[in-house]
Design a protein around this motif. Structure first.
Motif, PDB file in Angstrom:
ATOM      1  N   ALA A  33      -4.580   2.467  -3.018  1.00  0.00           N
ATOM      2  CA  ALA A  33      -3.750   2.059  -1.880  1.00  0.00           C
ATOM      3  C   ALA A  33      -4.579   1.345  -0.812  1.00  0.00           C
ATOM      4  O   ALA A  33      -4.114   0.371  -0.201  1.00  0.00           O
ATOM      5  N   LYS A  85       1.175   4.124  -3.054  1.00  0.00           N
ATOM      6  CA  LYS A  85       1.025   5.569  -2.846  1.00  0.00           C
ATOM      7  C   LYS A  85       2.208   6.337  -3.424  1.00  0.00           C
ATOM      8  O   LYS A  85       2.037   7.347  -4.114  1.00  0.00           O
ATOM      9  N   SER A 101       0.828  -1.203   0.000  1.00  0.00           N
ATOM     10  CA  SER A 101       0.000   0.000   0.000  1.00  0.00           C
ATOM     11  C   SER A 101       0.867   1.260   0.000  1.00  0.00           C
ATOM     12  O   SER A 101       0.588   2.220  -0.725  1.00  0.00           O
ATOM     13  N   LYS A 102       1.933   1.239   0.789  1.00  0.00           N
ATOM     14  CA  LYS A 102       2.838   2.393   0.844  1.00  0.00           C
ATOM     15  C   LYS A 102       3.570   2.580  -0.484  1.00  0.00           C
ATOM     16  O   LYS A 102       3.754   3.704  -0.959  1.00  0.00           O
TER      17      LYS A 102
END
Length: 489
Positions: free
Chosen positions: A342, A325, A321-322
């Motif tokens: 994300a 982003k 997810s990071k």
């Protein structure tokens, strides 16, 4: 096919009257005008282009004089590139002066020079199938680079050498992958070789232009083909490097599946689960598709080999997810799209706890609340993530997710799952506790929300009792009691 040797009259063409009307206006004014590029290609594909692109020997000022009083509106934001934009009825129209443009090797901005002939203008276009024109109003096909033959063969070639074409505008390499996805066409060997040899040139193109091509590719009919081409030619290393990084070396026991090809399969399966215009997730849906492509990008950084020969990817959902982003910010996506993709990547593993042990009603509520407006996309992403060849395992997971969706539907009938809130609002909390607005009210609200999640809806009286019980355990409650006692004495 030589230029100007094919009269394009016939049943295969259903040219909108506005095209012929504009062609006559330019001819009467003494100028050439041709429908060009995608709209011509789409005529042969039996498709209707949403926009109409024309090219002319008229200058931008001369174009404006021709369309004045005819167009419903016009704008000249592209005048420096020779383009005048128009609106006529439902049509968006662009008329561009014959031109040649090239990129300086170190510049992101095109150098524009106006040309003098239609054939020369076609020679600077990206691919032969887009380098066809219809002279107006005669509807004579101009195809000096064999675009119609390439279109019928389903092959992407450039009018000149691909090296020269990609040097003029490196974004054309991305466009090749986009057309492979959108039009289901192959890429000529020399075009593929040039893409591989010049891949690094894509770095001089603005992030916004790259992003727009990537979105069109992902939303195409065969996004897997387009992504695969980006990876094989090395373009992906400069655009979405997290994707080629998924081609992990297999461990010696081959106990984990190919993450790269798994991700492409998930992308395909997610696209197949999109709905029609009136459905829950109308396709093509970029958020769902891109989340499907990127859902496992956290695996390379989290891969661990266990003593027994197994492989783990703990917390790859959070790490992924990071990474998503960061990549999407670099590509200048808007914040809402970044957050949505994300969040789906972060949540894509959540269901597996349900499949293994079952969930309480509280856990189901949290699943729905955490997904929020992304719930329907999360349903599809989770189902798409099953690519095992073990039919028994696939059936078990499908059955478990069917059960989860059933339970969500049942709870939704009893409660407002889509917008779960505490049973008391902020004003009621302050009145019951006798406190003013501040952090304490926020803590009380959070407590009541947890109670709502855990136990479901409660009456106002039950919620009041729970709030007072919680308040009795808070340090502020003891301080308030001491203050009252000291005043009494």
């Amino acid at each position: 096919m030589a230029a100007d040797d094919t009269a394009a009259h016939g049943p295969q063409f259903e040219v909108d009257p506005v095209v012929l009307e504009l062609g006559r206006r330019f001819a009467e004014a003494g100028f050439e005008l041709s429908l060009v590029g995608g709209p011509v290609r789409d005529l042969f594909l039996g498709r209707t282009s949403p926009d109409l692109d024309f090219t002319t020997d008229a200058t931008p000022d001369e174009t404006l004089s021709v369309v004045k009083g005819w167009a419903d509106a016009h704008w000249d934001i592209g005048r420096e590139f020779g383009t005048i934009g128009l609106r006529k009825g439902r049509h968006q129209i662009e008329v561009t002066t014959y031109r040649a443009e090239a990129y300086d090797s170190a510049s992101r901005k095109p150098e524009v020079a106006f040309g003098t002939s239609l054939e020369a203008d076609l020679g600077r276009r990206d691919f032969s199938m887009n380098a066809m024109a219809l002279r107006l109003p005669s509807l004579t096909l101009v195809d000096p680079f064999g675009g119609l033959a390439d279109l019928r063969a389903g092959i992407l070639r450039t009018p000149g050498t691909p090296e020269l074409s990609f040097s003029d505008d490196p974004l054309r390499m991305m466009r090749a992958a986009r057309f492979a996805s959108q039009l289901r066409v192959g890429v000529a060997p020399e075009v593929r070789a040039a893409m591989a040899g010049m891949a690094e040139r894509i770095t001089i193109v603005s992030a916004e232009r790259v992003r727009d091509e990537l979105v069109k590719l992902v939303n195409g009919a065969e996004p897997r083909t387009g992504i695969d081409l980006l990876v094989e030619t090395g373009l992906a290393e400069h655009v979405i490097p997290e994707v080629p990084a998924l081609r992990l070396e297999a461990d010696e026991h081959h106990r984990h599946k190919d993450v790269y090809h798994h991700s492409l399969t998930v992308l395909e399966q997610a696209a197949e689960l999109e709905t029609g215009p009136d459905g829950a997730v109308p396709g093509p849906d970029f958020v769902l598709r891109f989340a499907a492509l990127m859902h496992d990008v956290g695996k390379p950084a989290t891969r661990r080999f266990e003593p027994g020969g197994g492989v783990t990817f703990r917390h790859h959902d959070v790490v992924g997810s990071k990474l998503v982003k960061k990549r999407m910010k670099a590509l200048r996506f808007d914040n809402d799209t970044i957050k949505a993709v994300a969040r789906l990547v972060e949540l894509h593993m959540r269901f597996y706890g349900y499949g293994e042990a079952g969930w309480s009603d509280s856990a189901v509520r949290r699943y729905v609340t955490d997904a929020g407006p992304l719930l329907e996309r999360l349903h599809r992403l989770t189902r798409s993530d099953v690519t095992t060849r073990n039919q028994r395992k696939a059936d078990r997971l499908a059955f478990a997710y069917d059960d989860l969706e059933r339970r969500i539907a049942e709870l939704a009938e009893q409660e407002e799952l889509a917008s779960i809130r505490p049973d008391l609002d902020g004003q009621q909390i302050m009145a019951i506790l006798g406190v003013r607005p501040g952090p304490l009210v926020g803590r009380a609200y959070k407590f009541l929300l947890e109670e709502r999640m855990e136990h479901g809806p409660a009456s106002e009286e039950e919620a009041r009792e729970r709030l007072l019980a919680w308040w009795a355990q808070q340090p502020e409650s003891a301080s308030a009691a001491e203050s009252v006692e000291s005043k009494e004495h």
